[in-house]
Design a protein around this motif. Structure first.
Motif, PDB file in Angstrom:
ATOM      1  N   LEU A   3     -37.258  12.904 -30.776  1.00 35.95           N
ATOM      2  CA  LEU A   3     -38.296  13.172 -31.771  1.00 35.95           C
ATOM      3  C   LEU A   3     -39.554  13.580 -31.024  1.00 35.95           C
ATOM      4  CD1 LEU A   3     -37.851  10.088 -34.114  1.00 35.95           C
ATOM      5  CD2 LEU A   3     -37.027  12.398 -34.487  1.00 35.95           C
ATOM      6  N   LYS A   4     -40.007  14.786 -31.260  1.00 38.32           N
ATOM      7  CA  LYS A   4     -41.189  15.288 -30.573  1.00 38.32           C
ATOM      8  C   LYS A   4     -42.207  15.731 -31.610  1.00 38.32           C
ATOM      9  CE  LYS A   4     -42.719  18.577 -27.118  1.00 38.32           C
ATOM     10  NZ  LYS A   4     -42.339  19.631 -26.202  1.00 38.32           N
ATOM     11  N   ASP A   5     -43.349  15.031 -31.635  1.00 42.82           N
ATOM     12  CA  ASP A   5     -44.449  15.346 -32.559  1.00 42.82           C
ATOM     13  C   ASP A   5     -43.955  15.424 -34.006  1.00 42.82           C
ATOM     14  OD1 ASP A   5     -46.033  15.573 -30.275  1.00 42.82           O
ATOM     15  OD2 ASP A   5     -45.647  17.707 -30.099  1.00 42.82           O
ATOM     16  N   THR A   6     -43.261  14.404 -34.462  1.00 43.58           N
ATOM     17  CA  THR A   6     -42.718  14.418 -35.818  1.00 43.58           C
ATOM     18  C   THR A   6     -43.462  13.454 -36.731  1.00 43.58           C
ATOM     19  OG1 THR A   6     -41.102  12.728 -35.253  1.00 43.58           O
ATOM     20  CG2 THR A   6     -40.400  15.007 -35.053  1.00 43.58           C
ATOM     21  N   ASN A   7     -43.522  13.809 -37.978  1.00 41.60           N
ATOM     22  CA  ASN A   7     -44.122  12.969 -39.006  1.00 41.60           C
ATOM     23  C   ASN A   7     -43.202  12.943 -40.216  1.00 41.60           C
ATOM     24  OD1 ASN A   7     -46.580  12.425 -37.621  1.00 41.60           O
ATOM     25  ND2 ASN A   7     -47.269  14.475 -38.140  1.00 41.60           N
ATOM     26  N   ARG A   8     -42.968  11.735 -40.714  1.00 41.29           N
ATOM     27  CA  ARG A   8     -42.170  11.528 -41.924  1.00 41.29           C
ATOM     28  C   ARG A   8     -40.775  12.150 -41.839  1.00 41.29           C
ATOM     29  NH1 ARG A   8     -46.245  11.427 -47.060  1.00 41.29           N
ATOM     30  NH2 ARG A   8     -47.684   9.954 -46.121  1.00 41.29           N
ATOM     31  N   SER A   9     -40.087  11.844 -40.773  1.00 42.35           N
ATOM     32  CA  SER A   9     -38.691  12.284 -40.614  1.00 42.35           C
ATOM     33  C   SER A   9     -37.767  11.105 -40.900  1.00 42.35           C
ATOM     34  CB  SER A   9     -38.445  12.778 -39.192  1.00 42.35           C
ATOM     35  OG  SER A   9     -39.220  13.920 -38.936  1.00 42.35           O
ATOM     36  N   ALA A  10     -36.522  11.392 -41.265  1.00 46.17           N
ATOM     37  CA  ALA A  10     -35.555  10.342 -41.540  1.00 46.17           C
ATOM     38  C   ALA A  10     -34.294  10.559 -40.699  1.00 46.17           C
ATOM     39  CB  ALA A  10     -35.186  10.329 -43.010  1.00 46.17           C
ATOM     40  N   ILE A  11     -33.863   9.503 -40.020  1.00 46.84           N
ATOM     41  CA  ILE A  11     -32.596   9.487 -39.299  1.00 46.84           C
ATOM     42  C   ILE A  11     -31.799   8.366 -39.949  1.00 46.84           C
ATOM     43  CG2 ILE A  11     -31.485   9.177 -37.071  1.00 46.84           C
ATOM     44  CD1 ILE A  11     -34.136   9.978 -35.766  1.00 46.84           C
ATOM     45  N   VAL A  12     -30.855   8.739 -40.814  1.00 45.41           N
ATOM     46  CA  VAL A  12     -30.183   7.758 -41.657  1.00 45.41           C
ATOM     47  C   VAL A  12     -28.668   7.973 -41.624  1.00 45.41           C
ATOM     48  CG1 VAL A  12     -30.058   6.836 -44.001  1.00 45.41           C
ATOM     49  CG2 VAL A  12     -32.207   7.722 -43.157  1.00 45.41           C
ATOM     50  N   SER A  13     -27.907   6.881 -41.571  1.00 45.94           N
ATOM     51  CA  SER A  13     -26.439   6.862 -41.692  1.00 45.94           C
ATOM     52  C   SER A  13     -25.746   7.740 -40.654  1.00 45.94           C
ATOM     53  CB  SER A  13     -26.022   7.288 -43.101  1.00 45.94           C
ATOM     54  OG  SER A  13     -26.576   6.414 -44.050  1.00 45.94           O
ATOM     55  N   ASN A  14     -25.987   7.460 -39.389  1.00 47.14           N
ATOM     56  CA  ASN A  14     -25.359   8.189 -38.289  1.00 47.14           C
ATOM     57  C   ASN A  14     -24.585   7.225 -37.406  1.00 47.14           C
ATOM     58  OD1 ASN A  14     -26.598  10.954 -38.525  1.00 47.14           O
ATOM     59  ND2 ASN A  14     -28.427   9.707 -38.446  1.00 47.14           N
ATOM     60  N   LYS A  15     -23.665   7.767 -36.611  1.00 46.92           N
ATOM     61  CA  LYS A  15     -22.990   7.002 -35.573  1.00 46.92           C
ATOM     62  C   LYS A  15     -23.390   7.620 -34.237  1.00 46.92           C
ATOM     63  CE  LYS A  15     -18.943   5.490 -38.092  1.00 46.92           C
ATOM     64  NZ  LYS A  15     -17.462   5.469 -38.127  1.00 46.92           N
ATOM     65  N   PHE A  16     -24.093   6.855 -33.439  1.00 46.35           N
ATOM     66  CA  PHE A  16     -24.523   7.315 -32.122  1.00 46.35           C
ATOM     67  C   PHE A  16     -23.671   6.629 -31.071  1.00 46.35           C
ATOM     68  CE2 PHE A  16     -28.383   7.869 -34.647  1.00 46.35           C
ATOM     69  CZ  PHE A  16     -28.745   9.156 -34.301  1.00 46.35           C
ATOM     70  N   LYS A  17     -23.002   7.399 -30.237  1.00 47.57           N
ATOM     71  CA  LYS A  17     -22.238   6.872 -29.115  1.00 47.57           C
ATOM     72  C   LYS A  17     -22.763   7.573 -27.879  1.00 47.57           C
ATOM     73  CE  LYS A  17     -17.546   6.280 -27.442  1.00 47.57           C
ATOM     74  NZ  LYS A  17     -16.140   6.575 -27.704  1.00 47.57           N
ATOM     75  N   ASN A  18     -23.174   6.787 -26.904  1.00 46.80           N
ATOM     76  CA  ASN A  18     -23.850   7.365 -25.765  1.00 46.80           C
ATOM     77  C   ASN A  18     -23.431   6.644 -24.497  1.00 46.80           C
ATOM     78  OD1 ASN A  18     -25.630   8.809 -24.210  1.00 46.80           O
ATOM     79  ND2 ASN A  18     -27.412   8.336 -25.452  1.00 46.80           N
ATOM     80  N   TYR A  19     -23.469   7.360 -23.383  1.00 47.34           N
ATOM     81  CA  TYR A  19     -23.178   6.776 -22.083  1.00 47.34           C
ATOM     82  C   TYR A  19     -24.456   6.521 -21.305  1.00 47.34           C
ATOM     83  CZ  TYR A  19     -18.653   8.690 -23.323  1.00 47.34           C
ATOM     84  OH  TYR A  19     -17.498   8.998 -23.988  1.00 47.34           O
ATOM     85  N   PHE A  20     -25.585   6.964 -21.792  1.00 44.56           N
ATOM     86  CA  PHE A  20     -26.847   6.848 -21.082  1.00 44.56           C
ATOM     87  C   PHE A  20     -27.875   6.145 -21.957  1.00 44.56           C
ATOM     88  CE2 PHE A  20     -24.650  10.668 -19.722  1.00 44.56           C
ATOM     89  CZ  PHE A  20     -24.593  10.472 -18.361  1.00 44.56           C
ATOM     90  N   PRO A  21     -28.870   5.494 -21.353  1.00 48.68           N
ATOM     91  CA  PRO A  21     -29.914   4.851 -22.156  1.00 48.68           C
ATOM     92  C   PRO A  21     -30.756   5.898 -22.883  1.00 48.68           C
ATOM     93  CG  PRO A  21     -30.417   4.679 -19.815  1.00 48.68           C
ATOM     94  CD  PRO A  21     -29.064   5.298 -19.924  1.00 48.68           C
ATOM     95  N   GLY A  22     -31.382   5.480 -23.950  1.00 47.14           N
ATOM     96  CA  GLY A  22     -32.265   6.383 -24.678  1.00 47.14           C
ATOM     97  C   GLY A  22     -31.548   7.214 -25.713  1.00 47.14           C
ATOM     98  N   MET A  23     -30.882   6.597 -26.657  1.00 52.09           N
ATOM     99  CA  MET A  23     -30.188   7.354 -27.702  1.00 52.09           C
ATOM    100  C   MET A  23     -31.189   8.068 -28.594  1.00 52.09           C
ATOM    101  SD  MET A  23     -27.074   4.957 -28.847  1.00 52.09           S
ATOM    102  CE  MET A  23     -26.182   4.004 -27.665  1.00 52.09           C
ATOM    103  N   ILE A  24     -32.320   7.449 -28.842  1.00 47.40           N
ATOM    104  CA  ILE A  24     -33.395   8.089 -29.592  1.00 47.40           C
ATOM    105  C   ILE A  24     -34.645   8.011 -28.736  1.00 47.40           C
ATOM    106  CG2 ILE A  24     -34.846   8.028 -31.648  1.00 47.40           C
ATOM    107  CD1 ILE A  24     -32.522   6.917 -33.186  1.00 47.40           C
ATOM    108  N   ASP A  25     -35.132   9.154 -28.294  1.00 48.37           N
ATOM    109  CA  ASP A  25     -36.356   9.233 -27.497  1.00 48.37           C
ATOM    110  C   ASP A  25     -37.477   9.778 -28.354  1.00 48.37           C
ATOM    111  OD1 ASP A  25     -35.336   8.328 -25.085  1.00 48.37           O
ATOM    112  OD2 ASP A  25     -34.702  10.318 -24.456  1.00 48.37           O
ATOM    113  N   THR A  26     -38.665   9.260 -28.144  1.00 47.28           N
ATOM    114  CA  THR A  26     -39.833   9.787 -28.850  1.00 47.28           C
ATOM    115  C   THR A  26     -40.794  10.357 -27.826  1.00 47.28           C
ATOM    116  OG1 THR A  26     -40.914   7.638 -28.807  1.00 47.28           O
ATOM    117  CG2 THR A  26     -39.610   8.159 -30.752  1.00 47.28           C
ATOM    118  N   GLU A  27     -41.386  11.475 -28.170  1.00 45.45           N
ATOM    119  CA  GLU A  27     -42.325  12.147 -27.286  1.00 45.45           C
ATOM    120  C   GLU A  27     -43.499  12.641 -28.115  1.00 45.45           C
ATOM    121  OE1 GLU A  27     -42.381  16.132 -24.525  1.00 45.45           O
ATOM    122  OE2 GLU A  27     -40.494  15.054 -24.743  1.00 45.45           O
ATOM    123  N   GLY A  28     -44.690  12.373 -27.657  1.00 43.22           N
ATOM    124  CA  GLY A  28     -45.888  12.803 -28.378  1.00 43.22           C
ATOM    125  C   GLY A  28     -46.178  11.904 -29.561  1.00 43.22           C
TER     126      GLY A  28
END
Length: 66
Positions: A3-28
């Motif tokens: 998420l980069k410079d976002t306002n009022r966004s929705a991340i809903v009902s997902n399956k995240f599978k990851n091998y590295f840290p930081g599944m959701i990163d925020t910037e700005g």
């Protein structure tokens, strides 16, 4: 997901599978984002190798799963 410079966004009902840290990163500046009803699963990489540190971002250590 980044998420980069976002306002009022929705991340809903997902399956995240990851091998590295930081599944959701925020910037700005990020304000009023909804992150709800998601399934986060972190596993070792398929080769059994530990996660790789990304340039400019230190590797975050998490306790081993129970």
């Amino acid at each position: 997901m980044r998420l980069k410079d976002t306002n009022r966004s929705a991340i809903v009902s997902n399956k995240f599978k990851n091998y590295f840290p930081g599944m959701i990163d925020t910037e700005g500046p990020n304000k009023e984002n909804l992150i709800s009803n998601n399934h986060f699963r972190r596993e070792l990489s398929p080769g059994g190798n530990p996660p790789v540190e990304r340039p400019g971002r230190p590797l975050r250590r998490h306790p081993p799963p129970r």
